[in-house]
Design a protein around this motif. Structure first.
Motif, PDB file in Angstrom:
ATOM      1  N   ARG A 117      -1.856  -0.867  -7.784  1.00 42.53           N
ATOM      2  CA  ARG A 117      -2.456  -0.137  -6.661  1.00 42.53           C
ATOM      3  C   ARG A 117      -2.619  -1.037  -5.445  1.00 42.53           C
ATOM      4  NH1 ARG A 117      -7.266   3.797  -7.987  1.00 42.53           N
ATOM      5  NH2 ARG A 117      -6.737   4.328  -5.855  1.00 42.53           N
ATOM      6  N   ALA A 118      -2.962  -2.304  -5.679  1.00 40.29           N
ATOM      7  CA  ALA A 118      -3.111  -3.239  -4.560  1.00 40.29           C
ATOM      8  C   ALA A 118      -1.756  -3.543  -3.923  1.00 40.29           C
ATOM      9  CB  ALA A 118      -3.774  -4.528  -5.049  1.00 40.29           C
ATOM     10  N   LEU A 119      -0.727  -3.687  -4.738  1.00 44.26           N
ATOM     11  CA  LEU A 119       0.603  -3.956  -4.193  1.00 44.26           C
ATOM     12  C   LEU A 119       1.136  -2.776  -3.383  1.00 44.26           C
ATOM     13  CD1 LEU A 119       2.337  -5.707  -7.202  1.00 44.26           C
ATOM     14  CD2 LEU A 119       1.787  -6.729  -4.996  1.00 44.26           C
ATOM     15  N   ASN A 120       0.822  -1.559  -3.793  1.00 41.42           N
ATOM     16  CA  ASN A 120       1.352  -0.361  -3.147  1.00 41.42           C
ATOM     17  C   ASN A 120       0.325   0.343  -2.268  1.00 41.42           C
ATOM     18  OD1 ASN A 120       3.932  -0.509  -4.377  1.00 41.42           O
ATOM     19  ND2 ASN A 120       3.006   0.182  -6.279  1.00 41.42           N
ATOM     20  N   ARG A 121      -0.623  -0.385  -1.726  1.00 40.04           N
ATOM     21  CA  ARG A 121      -1.698   0.261  -0.954  1.00 40.04           C
ATOM     22  C   ARG A 121      -1.229   0.834   0.381  1.00 40.04           C
ATOM     23  NH1 ARG A 121      -2.249  -5.046  -0.102  1.00 40.04           N
ATOM     24  NH2 ARG A 121      -2.743  -5.766   1.978  1.00 40.04           N
ATOM     25  N   HIS A 122      -0.109   0.348   0.906  1.00 41.63           N
ATOM     26  CA  HIS A 122       0.392   0.864   2.182  1.00 41.63           C
ATOM     27  C   HIS A 122       1.409   1.977   2.002  1.00 41.63           C
ATOM     28  CE1 HIS A 122      -1.760  -2.133   4.395  1.00 41.63           C
ATOM     29  NE2 HIS A 122      -1.157  -3.115   3.745  1.00 41.63           N
ATOM     30  N   VAL A 123       1.727   2.325   0.771  1.00 39.79           N
ATOM     31  CA  VAL A 123       2.696   3.383   0.489  1.00 39.79           C
ATOM     32  C   VAL A 123       1.966   4.710   0.470  1.00 39.79           C
ATOM     33  CG1 VAL A 123       4.349   4.276  -1.184  1.00 39.79           C
ATOM     34  CG2 VAL A 123       4.137   1.822  -0.846  1.00 39.79           C
ATOM     35  N   GLU A 124       2.451   5.660   1.252  1.00 39.12           N
ATOM     36  CA  GLU A 124       1.805   6.964   1.329  1.00 39.12           C
ATOM     37  C   GLU A 124       2.248   7.833   0.156  1.00 39.12           C
ATOM     38  OE1 GLU A 124       1.726  10.866   4.241  1.00 39.12           O
ATOM     39  OE2 GLU A 124       2.283   8.925   5.068  1.00 39.12           O
ATOM     40  N   GLN A 125       1.273   8.395  -0.540  1.00 35.90           N
ATOM     41  CA  GLN A 125       1.548   9.274  -1.670  1.00 35.90           C
ATOM     42  C   GLN A 125       1.781  10.688  -1.144  1.00 35.90           C
ATOM     43  OE1 GLN A 125       1.596   8.371  -4.965  1.00 35.90           O
ATOM     44  NE2 GLN A 125       1.279   6.241  -4.395  1.00 35.90           N
ATOM     45  N   THR A 126       2.929  11.256  -1.421  1.00 33.00           N
ATOM     46  CA  THR A 126       3.226  12.608  -0.982  1.00 33.00           C
ATOM     47  C   THR A 126       3.617  13.447  -2.189  1.00 33.00           C
ATOM     48  OG1 THR A 126       5.533  12.038  -0.573  1.00 33.00           O
ATOM     49  CG2 THR A 126       4.022  11.864   1.296  1.00 33.00           C
ATOM     50  N   PHE A 127       3.343  14.723  -2.087  1.00 28.73           N
ATOM     51  CA  PHE A 127       3.673  15.653  -3.151  1.00 28.73           C
ATOM     52  C   PHE A 127       4.705  16.627  -2.632  1.00 28.73           C
ATOM     53  CE2 PHE A 127       2.932  19.771  -5.237  1.00 28.73           C
ATOM     54  CZ  PHE A 127       3.258  19.406  -6.520  1.00 28.73           C
TER      55      PHE A 127
END
Length: 75
Positions: A47-57
């Motif tokens: 989660r820390a590594l991917n904190r700038h990745v926007e989660q989209t559905f």
């Protein structure tokens, strides 16, 4: 776990103090000291590594197995 800890220690100060990395470090310490679940530490680091990745559905990608089948009575 040792690799994750050394990676976190090498981060710049502003990255190191981010709340996501603080949570990841807390999870690593919990696993190291009390033998907690290692998956918890892995999730924290990911989660820390991917904190700038926007989660989209995208609902178009979702395929349901029950949408393809028809009941015998409907034929």
């Amino acid at each position: 776990m040792r690799d994750a800890a050394s990676y976190i220690m090498k981060l710049p100060k502003d990255e190191h103090s981010a709340p996501e990395w603080q949570a990841a470090m807390e999870a690593l310490i919990l696993v190291a000291e009390s033998g907690g679940p290692t998956m918890l530490a892995r999730i924290g680091v990911m989660r820390a590594l991917n904190r700038h990745v926007e989660q989209t559905f995208n609902p178009d990608l979702e395929t349901h197995h029950w949408g393809k089948r028809k009941l015998k009575r409907d034929q």
